[in-house]
Write an enzyme that holds these catalytic residues in place. Structure first.
Site, PDB file in Angstrom:
ATOM      1  N   SER A  65       0.800  -1.232   0.000  1.00 40.17           N
ATOM      2  CA  SER A  65       0.000   0.000   0.000  1.00 40.17           C
ATOM      3  C   SER A  65       0.830   1.277   0.000  1.00 40.17           C
ATOM      4  CB  SER A  65      -0.959   0.016   1.195  1.00 40.17           C
ATOM      5  OG  SER A  65      -2.047  -0.846   0.959  1.00 40.17           O
ATOM      6  N   LYS A  68       0.496   3.296  -3.074  1.00 41.55           N
ATOM      7  CA  LYS A  68      -0.658   4.176  -3.284  1.00 41.55           C
ATOM      8  C   LYS A  68      -0.253   5.649  -3.276  1.00 41.55           C
ATOM      9  CE  LYS A  68      -3.788   0.848  -1.078  1.00 41.55           C
ATOM     10  NZ  LYS A  68      -4.532   0.495   0.156  1.00 41.55           N
ATOM     11  N   TYR A 193      -2.266  -3.332 -10.899  1.00 40.84           N
ATOM     12  CA  TYR A 193      -2.318  -2.995  -9.478  1.00 40.84           C
ATOM     13  C   TYR A 193      -1.465  -3.949  -8.640  1.00 40.84           C
ATOM     14  CZ  TYR A 193      -4.261  -1.978  -4.852  1.00 40.84           C
ATOM     15  OH  TYR A 193      -4.408  -1.640  -3.531  1.00 40.84           O
ATOM     16  N   TYR A 245      -4.003   3.462   7.518  1.00 39.07           N
ATOM     17  CA  TYR A 245      -5.284   2.753   7.538  1.00 39.07           C
ATOM     18  C   TYR A 245      -6.206   3.396   8.575  1.00 39.07           C
ATOM     19  CZ  TYR A 245      -2.483  -0.676   4.971  1.00 39.07           C
ATOM     20  OH  TYR A 245      -1.653  -1.290   4.076  1.00 39.07           O
ATOM     21  N   VAL A 263       1.142  -3.781   3.931  1.00 39.60           N
ATOM     22  CA  VAL A 263       0.991  -5.031   4.679  1.00 39.60           C
ATOM     23  C   VAL A 263       2.195  -5.972   4.554  1.00 39.60           C
ATOM     24  CG1 VAL A 263      -1.528  -4.994   4.698  1.00 39.60           C
ATOM     25  CG2 VAL A 263      -0.318  -6.124   2.807  1.00 39.60           C
TER      26      VAL A 263
END
Length: 309
Positions: A65, A68, A193, A245, A263
């Site tokens: 992540s 992102k 992705y 998160y 993660v």
């Protein structure tokens, strides 16, 4: 060169290692379950040299992540704010990063922010390129520029493992396709992705990426800007409000550093006008954040007064 961080870093790493027993490695992506939960690494970059690092700081891990943040910057550079934020919102969410709940309950059905999976999928769909290979090469070039490491690539095993187990992300993508947030073939988007998430770095690479973000997108040698000032500001703001998160609020209070976790156990930190921090610790808490990495950032922030608040 005298590096004041080096004095306490080893002691801090040893101190936070005991927390790893309270976490678990991500096992819903089979390739990530192979990580050693006891690993902890950190690197701090001040723009001159990565001279303070400790623990498993050279160990390679995937961005997950953390990517992102980088795809958001690239999509904003490709299209501008109006286009990107017509597809994804700017609000934090108290839900888990892979939740579909807010997509169902909000009108229009666009993701609340780019740091949750649905938002990241929407942002990834905007990256320019005629093929996934072209899009991935553009993103890899961007990451290599930010880190100064031309050898960075993606881990095919992790990408394949994620693609095969991406049913929840497929569900999010199909829901958004139904509501016009994304278009095109969902599996083609998932292919890009999962490769984006599987880009492989170490703590030192992350620290340099964090430094570039901390310094308004400037390349560490300060000769040119990789990310425009306003886009770097936007990205750091999302890191503060949504980067950890649904633990982002508590993290802002306890640590107060713009940061983004993944993660795989990675965390990138960007102290505005200051250092870049790269951490690795694959034992995760119940929110999906590195349990040792969170504790280590808390210690660093308190010791060196790094909070932006």
């Amino acid at each position: 060169m005298v590096c004041h961080y080096g004095t306490d870093l080893k002691e801090m790493v040893e101190k936070v290692k005991r927390y790893t027993k309270d976490g678990q490695v991500a096992n819903y992506i089979p390739a990530l379950s192979k990580a050693n939960p006891d690993d902890v690494g950190v690197a701090i970059f001040d723009g001159n040299d990565t001279c303070f690092s400790e623990g498993n700081h050279r160990h390679l891990f995937t961005l997950q992540s953390i990517s992102k943040v980088l795809t958001l910057a690239l999509a904003l550079m490709d299209h501008g704010e109006d286009v990107v934020f017509s597809k994804v919102g700017m609000e934090p969410t108290g839900d888990p990063f892979n939740s579909i709940a807010k997509l169902e309950s909000h009108v229009p059905s666009k993701p609340l922010n780019p740091m949750i999976n649905a938002g990241a999928l929407a942002v990834s769909s905007l990256i320019k390129g005629d093929t996934n290979e072209e899009k991935l090469e553009r993103l890899l070039h961007f990451v290599r520029e930010l880190s100064g490491n031309k050898q960075i690539n993606f881990n095919q095993e992790v990408a394949t493992s994620e693609f095969k187990t991406a049913d929840l992300n497929r569900s999010l993508a199909y829901f958004m396709k139904q509501h016009g947030v994304i278009s095109g073939d969902v599996d083609v988007l998932l292919d890009f992705y999962t490769k984006q998430c599987a880009i492989e770095v170490n703590c030192e690479d992350l620290a340099k990426i964090g430094y570039a973000l901390a310094h308004h997108g400037e390349h560490p040698d300060k000769n040119y800007s990789i990310i425009p000032y306003e886009i770097a500001r936007l990205v750091k703001t999302f890191m503060v409000t949504c980067g950890m998160y649904n633990a982002s609020g508590e993290f802002a209070i306890r640590v107060g550093i713009p940061a983004k976790s993944g993660v795989s156990g990675g965390i990138v930190g960007a102290v505005p006008g200051g250092v870049g921090i790269g951490l690795y610790g694959p034992a995760l808490d119940d929110k999906g954040n590195s349990i040792a990495g969170m504790k280590l950032l808390e210690l660093l922030s308190a010791k060196y007064h790094l909070s932006i608040f």
